[in-house]
Scaffold this motif. Sequence first.
Motif, PDB file in Angstrom:
ATOM      1  N   LEU A   1       8.787  -2.154 -13.119  1.00 52.99           N
ATOM      2  CA  LEU A   1       7.932  -0.996 -12.660  1.00 52.99           C
ATOM      3  C   LEU A   1       8.665   0.159 -12.572  1.00 52.99           C
ATOM      4  CD1 LEU A   1       5.447  -0.284 -11.165  1.00 52.99           C
ATOM      5  CD2 LEU A   1       6.671  -0.907  -8.949  1.00 52.99           C
ATOM      6  N   PHE A   2       9.995   0.198 -12.354  1.00 56.18           N
ATOM      7  CA  PHE A   2      10.833   1.523 -12.342  1.00 56.18           C
ATOM      8  C   PHE A   2      11.132   2.203 -13.487  1.00 56.18           C
ATOM      9  CE2 PHE A   2      11.420  -1.116  -8.452  1.00 56.18           C
ATOM     10  CZ  PHE A   2      11.117  -0.118  -7.460  1.00 56.18           C
ATOM     11  N   PRO A   3      11.543   1.731 -14.798  1.00 59.09           N
ATOM     12  CA  PRO A   3      11.359   2.342 -15.976  1.00 59.09           C
ATOM     13  C   PRO A   3      10.187   2.955 -16.323  1.00 59.09           C
ATOM     14  CG  PRO A   3      12.431   0.381 -16.096  1.00 59.09           C
ATOM     15  CD  PRO A   3      11.810   0.204 -14.991  1.00 59.09           C
ATOM     16  N   LEU A   4       9.159   2.117 -15.974  1.00 53.28           N
ATOM     17  CA  LEU A   4       7.849   2.822 -16.498  1.00 53.28           C
ATOM     18  C   LEU A   4       7.416   4.007 -15.563  1.00 53.28           C
ATOM     19  CD1 LEU A   4       5.543   1.916 -18.418  1.00 53.28           C
ATOM     20  CD2 LEU A   4       4.483   0.697 -16.401  1.00 53.28           C
ATOM     21  N   ILE A   5       7.880   3.851 -14.093  1.00 49.08           N
ATOM     22  CA  ILE A   5       7.529   5.297 -13.445  1.00 49.08           C
ATOM     23  C   ILE A   5       8.431   6.429 -13.691  1.00 49.08           C
ATOM     24  CG2 ILE A   5       7.451   6.168 -11.071  1.00 49.08           C
ATOM     25  CD1 ILE A   5       7.227   3.129 -10.155  1.00 49.08           C
ATOM     26  N   HIS A   6       9.819   6.164 -14.059  1.00 49.93           N
ATOM     27  CA  HIS A   6      11.006   7.074 -14.439  1.00 49.93           C
ATOM     28  C   HIS A   6      10.347   7.765 -15.755  1.00 49.93           C
ATOM     29  CE1 HIS A   6      14.977   8.433 -14.434  1.00 49.93           C
ATOM     30  NE2 HIS A   6      14.786   8.552 -15.625  1.00 49.93           N
ATOM     31  N   MET A   7       9.671   7.147 -16.550  1.00 48.66           N
ATOM     32  CA  MET A   7       9.119   7.906 -17.898  1.00 48.66           C
ATOM     33  C   MET A   7       8.407   9.270 -17.415  1.00 48.66           C
ATOM     34  SD  MET A   7       7.852   4.868 -20.158  1.00 48.66           S
ATOM     35  CE  MET A   7       8.793   3.370 -20.777  1.00 48.66           C
ATOM     36  N   GLY A   8       7.765   9.158 -16.348  1.00 50.06           N
ATOM     37  CA  GLY A   8       7.022  10.505 -15.891  1.00 50.06           C
ATOM     38  C   GLY A   8       5.410  10.362 -16.431  1.00 50.06           C
ATOM     39  N   ARG A   9       5.512   9.443 -17.728  1.00 49.10           N
ATOM     40  CA  ARG A   9       4.197   9.392 -18.329  1.00 49.10           C
ATOM     41  C   ARG A   9       3.821   7.824 -18.909  1.00 49.10           C
ATOM     42  NH1 ARG A   9       3.892  13.400 -23.083  1.00 49.10           N
ATOM     43  NH2 ARG A   9       6.114  12.975 -23.546  1.00 49.10           N
ATOM     44  N   PRO A  10       3.672   7.173 -17.775  1.00 48.63           N
ATOM     45  CA  PRO A  10       3.776   5.548 -17.905  1.00 48.63           C
ATOM     46  C   PRO A  10       2.582   5.368 -19.223  1.00 48.63           C
ATOM     47  CG  PRO A  10       2.825   6.312 -15.853  1.00 48.63           C
ATOM     48  CD  PRO A  10       3.308   7.548 -16.480  1.00 48.63           C
ATOM     49  N   TRP A  11       1.675   6.313 -19.131  1.00 50.64           N
ATOM     50  CA  TRP A  11       0.501   5.974 -20.209  1.00 50.64           C
ATOM     51  C   TRP A  11       0.864   5.877 -21.520  1.00 50.64           C
ATOM     52  CZ3 TRP A  11       0.593   9.714 -16.671  1.00 50.64           C
ATOM     53  CH2 TRP A  11       1.024  11.149 -17.060  1.00 50.64           C
ATOM     54  N   VAL A  12       2.207   6.255 -21.750  1.00 51.08           N
ATOM     55  CA  VAL A  12       2.724   6.173 -23.346  1.00 51.08           C
ATOM     56  C   VAL A  12       4.050   5.364 -23.232  1.00 51.08           C
ATOM     57  CG1 VAL A  12       1.936   8.445 -24.164  1.00 51.08           C
ATOM     58  CG2 VAL A  12       4.245   8.395 -22.957  1.00 51.08           C
ATOM     59  N   GLY A  13       4.039   4.285 -22.266  1.00 50.35           N
ATOM     60  CA  GLY A  13       4.970   3.345 -22.145  1.00 50.35           C
ATOM     61  C   GLY A  13       5.178   2.550 -23.406  1.00 50.35           C
ATOM     62  N   PHE A  14       4.209   2.686 -23.992  1.00 51.23           N
ATOM     63  CA  PHE A  14       3.975   1.545 -25.277  1.00 51.23           C
ATOM     64  C   PHE A  14       4.989   2.189 -26.437  1.00 51.23           C
ATOM     65  CE2 PHE A  14       0.839   4.288 -25.949  1.00 51.23           C
ATOM     66  CZ  PHE A  14       0.603   4.685 -27.390  1.00 51.23           C
TER      67      PHE A  14
ATOM     68  N   GLY B   1       0.842  -1.093   0.073  1.00 50.37           N
ATOM     69  CA  GLY B   1       0.112   0.147   0.074  1.00 50.37           C
ATOM     70  C   GLY B   1       0.967   1.578  -0.064  1.00 50.37           C
ATOM     71  N   LEU B   2       1.969   1.222   0.899  1.00 44.68           N
ATOM     72  CA  LEU B   2       2.948   2.286   0.561  1.00 44.68           C
ATOM     73  C   LEU B   2       3.344   2.660  -0.591  1.00 44.68           C
ATOM     74  CD1 LEU B   2       4.587   4.182   2.416  1.00 44.68           C
ATOM     75  CD2 LEU B   2       6.285   2.249   2.627  1.00 44.68           C
ATOM     76  N   LEU B   3       3.603   1.461  -1.473  1.00 45.10           N
ATOM     77  CA  LEU B   3       4.234   1.609  -3.010  1.00 45.10           C
ATOM     78  C   LEU B   3       3.203   2.390  -3.722  1.00 45.10           C
ATOM     79  CD1 LEU B   3       6.043   0.901  -5.292  1.00 45.10           C
ATOM     80  CD2 LEU B   3       4.936  -1.113  -5.369  1.00 45.10           C
ATOM     81  N   LEU B   4       1.840   1.809  -3.399  1.00 47.19           N
ATOM     82  CA  LEU B   4       0.553   2.525  -4.362  1.00 47.19           C
ATOM     83  C   LEU B   4       0.582   3.889  -4.134  1.00 47.19           C
ATOM     84  CD1 LEU B   4      -1.945  -0.395  -3.969  1.00 47.19           C
ATOM     85  CD2 LEU B   4      -0.163   0.353  -5.945  1.00 47.19           C
ATOM     86  N   VAL B   5       0.496   4.128  -2.646  1.00 48.13           N
ATOM     87  CA  VAL B   5       0.459   5.699  -2.391  1.00 48.13           C
ATOM     88  C   VAL B   5       1.541   6.497  -3.153  1.00 48.13           C
ATOM     89  CG1 VAL B   5       0.601   7.364  -0.429  1.00 48.13           C
ATOM     90  CG2 VAL B   5      -0.805   5.369  -0.231  1.00 48.13           C
ATOM     91  N   ALA B   6       2.900   5.832  -2.773  1.00 46.73           N
ATOM     92  CA  ALA B   6       3.969   6.714  -3.426  1.00 46.73           C
ATOM     93  C   ALA B   6       3.946   6.850  -4.965  1.00 46.73           C
ATOM     94  CB  ALA B   6       5.291   6.125  -2.900  1.00 46.73           C
ATOM     95  N   VAL B   7       3.731   5.922  -5.697  1.00 47.76           N
ATOM     96  CA  VAL B   7       3.672   5.954  -7.135  1.00 47.76           C
ATOM     97  C   VAL B   7       2.382   6.918  -7.518  1.00 47.76           C
ATOM     98  CG1 VAL B   7       3.223   4.897  -9.205  1.00 47.76           C
ATOM     99  CG2 VAL B   7       4.831   3.832  -7.276  1.00 47.76           C
ATOM    100  N   THR B   8       1.276   6.744  -6.745  1.00 45.78           N
ATOM    101  CA  THR B   8       0.402   7.712  -7.162  1.00 45.78           C
ATOM    102  C   THR B   8       0.774   9.239  -7.096  1.00 45.78           C
ATOM    103  OG1 THR B   8      -1.138   5.950  -6.403  1.00 45.78           O
ATOM    104  CG2 THR B   8      -2.072   8.216  -6.816  1.00 45.78           C
ATOM    105  N   TYR B   9       1.251   9.394  -6.044  1.00 41.57           N
ATOM    106  CA  TYR B   9       1.798  10.872  -5.775  1.00 41.57           C
ATOM    107  C   TYR B   9       2.534  11.123  -6.843  1.00 41.57           C
ATOM    108  CZ  TYR B   9       3.490  14.744  -3.282  1.00 41.57           C
ATOM    109  OH  TYR B   9       4.044  16.059  -2.941  1.00 41.57           O
ATOM    110  N   THR B  10       3.652  10.339  -7.235  1.00 42.73           N
ATOM    111  CA  THR B  10       4.495  10.564  -8.055  1.00 42.73           C
ATOM    112  C   THR B  10       3.848  10.925  -9.417  1.00 42.73           C
ATOM    113  OG1 THR B  10       6.180   9.259  -7.008  1.00 42.73           O
ATOM    114  CG2 THR B  10       6.548   9.757  -9.499  1.00 42.73           C
ATOM    115  N   PHE B  11       2.857  10.141  -9.950  1.00 38.58           N
ATOM    116  CA  PHE B  11       1.934  10.359 -11.021  1.00 38.58           C
ATOM    117  C   PHE B  11       1.426  11.638 -11.171  1.00 38.58           C
ATOM    118  CE2 PHE B  11       1.700   5.460 -12.106  1.00 38.58           C
ATOM    119  CZ  PHE B  11       3.039   5.678 -12.605  1.00 38.58           C
ATOM    120  N   VAL B  12       0.743  12.152  -9.979  1.00 36.32           N
ATOM    121  CA  VAL B  12       0.018  13.098  -9.835  1.00 36.32           C
ATOM    122  C   VAL B  12       1.028  14.502  -9.660  1.00 36.32           C
ATOM    123  CG1 VAL B  12      -1.483  14.733  -8.200  1.00 36.32           C
ATOM    124  CG2 VAL B  12      -2.001  12.248  -8.533  1.00 36.32           C
ATOM    125  N   VAL B  13       2.084  14.438  -9.050  1.00 36.02           N
ATOM    126  CA  VAL B  13       3.039  15.707  -9.009  1.00 36.02           C
ATOM    127  C   VAL B  13       3.883  15.644  -9.958  1.00 36.02           C
ATOM    128  CG1 VAL B  13       4.706  16.587  -7.367  1.00 36.02           C
ATOM    129  CG2 VAL B  13       2.779  15.619  -6.390  1.00 36.02           C
TER     130      VAL B  13
END
Length: 469
Positions: free
Chosen positions: A125-138, A48-60
């Motif tokens: 998971l990490f390269p996907l987060i590092h992109m900053g815009r994971p929805w264009v990961g494809f 759950g800590l991971l989900l909160v931190a990743v969500t915050y990263t995506f938002v901010v």
Amino acid sequence: MYESPLREPLIVGHKTYKDISDDICRAVEGRPTPLWFAGFGFSTLVLGLLLVAVTYTFVVGIGAWGLNKTVGWAFDITNFVFWVGIGHAGTLISAILLLFRQHWRTSINRSAEAMTIFAVMCAGLFPLIHMGRPWVGFWVLPVPNDLGPLWVNFNSPLLWDVFAISTYLTVSLVFWYMGLIPDLATLRDRATKTVPRFIYNLFCFGWTGSAKVWQRFELISLILAGLATPLVLSVHTIVSFDFATSVIPGWHTTIFPPYFVAGAIFSGFAMVHTLLIVVRKVLKLEAYITIGHLEAMAKVIILTGSMVGIAYATELFIAWYSGYEYEQFAFINRVMGPYWWAYWTMVSCNVITPQLFWSKYIRTNPTAIFIISIFVNIGMWFERFVIIVISLHRDFLPSSWVMYSPTIVEVAILIGSFGLFFTLFLLFAKFLPVIAIAEIKSILKMEHAKKAGAAKVKQEPPILATENV
């Protein structure tokens, strides 16, 4: 199958075929133990800590991390390389040891394969987060698109990572599932309720256990092992190219491919140790995951740990011998710079600590093995931190030198990734056999032959005494 009685038994406790099925299926068929519930509750909390931190990263945005214009890669890529390395031991134990006919792998290969899959999922998971815009990961995939000239760069090692890791995950997943099929049939035959029986039958493809089916199963297993073996060597080699093909001092070196592969196997075996010591105790599988298995893995850790130590020394020697002042400074900065504590933590955990396994008492003591394996995992995480952060924070231009420190969001993502890994592993331990039942039964034949051979040797009179008569 016969094996010398001089070898230590791979199964202890005078087990029968029925005992093997009962002991291994008990965790799947029975209610979870309080220890399982405690572990699962804690790991989901960390997840759950991971989900909160990743969500915050995506938002901010990535600005929530401590990255700056000099240190553009830090915790995220450190975690990525760390988790890819953890995933190496599973396929090594399953594929390479299968091809070399190492029977001690049979008690640990299932858990190690599962560990590989979960570790590679954490890594992805990490390269996907590092992109900053994971929805264009494809976009990293060479798929047809309507974005004009946008196309993947086949010259980039980052793209090679995509192909290497996705191929590795696919083959590992298929190899793991193939090994599960006979055991799913065992669970189907033991199921007393209609729904579980239907589900197990569905996933074991109606396994009949005939001689022809077994022959095809073993043939496919060997083919998959042959495919997976070069992947073990290629995946982390390609990951090392992310660094080796650059011009950054400390990265641009030809030693990285073998160095990364040895380190990956080193850290992977340490994680297998960590998991199996807990599993054998909690699920009461000491008769199948014996001290001999733990000792064999400890010997692999001595070998790979020594290789890693030689690689550290070689790096320092080549930096001095090259006469290239930027390279020399990079390694002086690693050893005596502001991050000296990270470098010496790495050396202490990866070079000094595994040498304790030269003592037979230590490498046959589960508590000592567990503690050392934790130290190795800590050391291997710091190895990636040293390579990435220390090499970047002081580059060619002193005007751009800067220190990096992680934010609480990055620390939360790192800790949370362990929550994801252990949650997946605990679910695996509850719903699937953690030991390959069919392969263990093939070892039991060998153990019976060994006992028969030992009894025969004991009954025969000594050869010299006969000759004298």
